[in-house]
Design an enzyme around this catalytic site. Structure first.
Site, PDB file in Angstrom:
ATOM      1  N   VAL A 310       0.842  -1.199   0.000  1.00 35.36           N
ATOM      2  CA  VAL A 310       0.000   0.000   0.000  1.00 35.36           C
ATOM      3  C   VAL A 310       0.876   1.249   0.000  1.00 35.36           C
ATOM      4  O   VAL A 310       0.635   2.201  -0.746  1.00 35.36           O
ATOM      5  CB  VAL A 310      -0.949   0.014   1.218  1.00 35.36           C
ATOM      6  CG1 VAL A 310      -1.737   1.321   1.270  1.00 35.36           C
ATOM      7  CG2 VAL A 310      -1.903  -1.179   1.169  1.00 35.36           C
ATOM      8  N   GLN A 313       2.318   1.837  -3.452  1.00 40.81           N
ATOM      9  CA  GLN A 313       1.311   2.340  -4.382  1.00 40.81           C
ATOM     10  C   GLN A 313       1.016   3.812  -4.122  1.00 40.81           C
ATOM     11  O   GLN A 313       0.817   4.592  -5.050  1.00 40.81           O
ATOM     12  CB  GLN A 313       0.025   1.522  -4.255  1.00 40.81           C
ATOM     13  CG  GLN A 313      -1.158   2.063  -5.036  1.00 40.81           C
ATOM     14  CD  GLN A 313      -0.944   2.067  -6.530  1.00 40.81           C
ATOM     15  OE1 GLN A 313      -0.131   1.315  -7.054  1.00 40.81           O
ATOM     16  NE2 GLN A 313      -1.665   2.928  -7.232  1.00 40.81           N
ATOM     17  N   GLU A 314       1.020   4.202  -2.854  1.00 41.32           N
ATOM     18  CA  GLU A 314       0.677   5.575  -2.502  1.00 41.32           C
ATOM     19  C   GLU A 314       1.799   6.570  -2.786  1.00 41.32           C
ATOM     20  O   GLU A 314       1.552   7.666  -3.286  1.00 41.32           O
ATOM     21  CB  GLU A 314       0.288   5.647  -1.016  1.00 41.32           C
ATOM     22  CG  GLU A 314      -1.026   4.962  -0.669  1.00 41.32           C
ATOM     23  CD  GLU A 314      -2.240   5.758  -1.132  1.00 41.32           C
ATOM     24  OE1 GLU A 314      -2.188   6.399  -2.193  1.00 41.32           O
ATOM     25  OE2 GLU A 314      -3.252   5.723  -0.417  1.00 41.32           O
ATOM     26  N   SER A 315       3.033   6.198  -2.456  1.00 42.54           N
ATOM     27  CA  SER A 315       4.114   7.195  -2.523  1.00 42.54           C
ATOM     28  C   SER A 315       5.410   6.677  -3.121  1.00 42.54           C
ATOM     29  O   SER A 315       6.384   7.416  -3.175  1.00 42.54           O
ATOM     30  CB  SER A 315       4.411   7.707  -1.114  1.00 42.54           C
ATOM     31  OG  SER A 315       4.993   6.661  -0.330  1.00 42.54           O
TER      32      SER A 315
END
Length: 486
Positions: A310, A313-315
């Site tokens: 996660v 995917q976010e940063s």
């Protein structure tokens, strides 16, 4: 006084009685294969140890073939016992041995040669044989281009059969069959330039290509073929008939399609550049934050690799980033979410990861109890991205369409409709960029797959050292781009 004549009637009686017992014994039928399985309470299955069939991770046994055959065993009401074969020859040798496996579930493709050894079930998965080469090298485009190349395939595979047939037309084709490797090894050897070419089925390439950034499809070698389970040629029809009934049932009720989606529905989302970049960041960025992912995941009873996926995917595992919408930090938290999760500084990676873990765990807890794993995790990830309100809207749309609102395979079809007025105008929460959570979940699943793979030493053999994650191809110079990814 002894009389031989008096003995004759007695002998005759004994002969008659003995004959009757023999006749009665002959009338007792030998139990069928299916009856023996049920009497023993165990279904013995032989398979291959590979990501596409069967392997063990920290959560236990897994793999597409394992999950499918486990459902079959459950259907029979018996225990599943898995045996792994050293190679394909060993697999066929084990099948049908006394007290040995009665079923082979190993991604087997039917062929005339194999039909002499075993009998095949109804098909359950369609695959295409593909010629694999290394990016940056000359790309073969026809069978004739295989002449003069160093080719290796699995010993006893249908790919070896294909090459044998081609050799009749092109005698210059030379190839090596090995019983000491698996598909993962063959792809690694192409990736590292140890061999020129190999042949693998499309599903196995799809599951493994992201781990080997240099491998490419040269061309498809023939038409699509079907994978099936196999039973020994000498067995009766009882087990095979039961298998076929089971496969027909899971095809009709959607179980098979959901299983395909779980293992193959997200495998092609990264592409070459994404795979190479992720592999680089895995070594260069993850080590700085790994302890925080592990600590927060343990606190919230999550898998740290999922939490790390996660974060990527976010940063892309960058702590000091801010999006144009105002979300910030490694886990890209909104101001409201950060406050609710007790995060005072979103740019502090430890706080950000902790906040993201708490938020994901909170969402999972709030979901409808009818949503079971693994769908529960995919739903939670989608809600993490788009919000629980829009997710509920998509579930209601799925239900109206006669789909299952508790299955990710069905709900992900509805989410993109939330960006279409004819659909979102009828929902409670209105418009949403519904395609985003679908891609969000698919990407995270792929990152999670890779993280799981590289943290499992048994999957990569000696390539993975304890505490030193390795991704094939990472330490090499980035290969040339003149041959675009297919």
């Amino acid at each position: 006084m002894f009389s031989p004549m008096a003995l004759r009637p007695r002998c005759a009686k004994w002969l008659i009685v003995t004959g009757l017992f023999l006749m009665l014994g002959a009338c007792v039928e030998k139990p069928s294969t299916l009856e023996r399985v049920k009497e023993d309470g165990v279904l013995r299955v032989v398979t291959r140890n590979s990501p596409a069939t069967y392997f063990q991770d920290r959560n236990g046994e897994t793999g597409f073939e394992y999950e499918l055959v486990k459902r079959f065993a459950d259907d029979l009401g018996v225990e599943l016992k898995i045996e792994t074969a050293d190679n394909l020859d060993d697999l066929f040798d084990q099948l049908g041995q006394p007290k040995g496996p009665v079923l082979a579930a190993a991604g087997l493709v039917s062929s005339e040669q194999r039909k002499q050894q075993v009998r095949f079930s109804h098909p359950y998965l369609e695959v295409t044989p593909q010629v694999i080469y290394r990016n940056g090298r000359s790309r073969p485009t026809t069978a004739q281009d295989l002449v003069g190349k160093h080719i290796m395939v699995l010993k006893g595979s249908t790919h070896a059969e294909q090459l044998a047939e081609l050799k009749l037309k092109y005698p210059g084709i030379e190839y090596e069959e090995s019983d000491a490797v698996e598909v993962v090894d063959l792809l690694r050897m192409v990736d590292e330039g140890q061999i020129d070419l190999t042949l693998v089925d499309s599903n196995e390439l799809a599951m493994n290509q992201v781990y080997f950034p240099n491998v490419r499809v040269a061309f498809d070698l023939g038409d699509a073929r079907s994978q099936s389970w196999a039973v020994a040629a000498g067995d009766d029809n009882s087990l095979l008939n039961e298998i076929n009934s089971f496969l027909d049932k899971v095809e009709k009720n959607g179980t098979l399609q959901r299983l395909k989606d779980r293992y193959y529905g997200h495998v092609d989302v990264l592409g070459y550049v994404g795979a190479y970049t992720f592999a680089q960041h895995l070594q260069q960025r993850l080590p700085k934050y790994e302890k925080h992912f592990k600590a927060s995941a343990k606190q919230e009873k999550l898998d740290w690799r999922l939490l790390a996926a996660v974060g990527y995917q976010e940063s892309m595992w960058q702590a000091e980033v801010t999006s144009k919408t105002g979300v910030r930090g490694l886990m890209m938290l909104t101001q409201n979410t950060a406050q609710a999760m007790g995060v005072s500084n979103r740019l502090d990676p430890k706080q950000s990861i902790s906040g993201g873990a708490k938020y994901l765990a909170y969402i999972k807890e709030q979901l409808d109890d009818k949503i079971e794993e693994p769908d529960r995790t995919w739903f939670a990830l989608a809600a993490y991205n788009v919000g629980t309100g829009h997710l509920d809207d998509a579930r209601k749309l799925a239900e109206k369409e006669g789909l299952n609102p508790n299955k990710w395979l069905d709900v992900k079809k509805m989410l993109p409709r939330l960006s279409q007025k004819q659909w979102y105008s009828k929902t409670r929460y209105g418009y949403a960029r519904g395609g985003e959570p679908v891609h969000f979940v698919a990407n995270i699943r792929r990152y999670y797959d890779i993280l799981t793979w590289v943290t499992q030493p048994q999957l990569e053999g000696d390539q993975v050292a304890e505490g030193n994650l390795h991704v094939p191809g990472v330490n090499k110079t980035k290969p040339p781009e003149e041959n675009p990814p297919l």
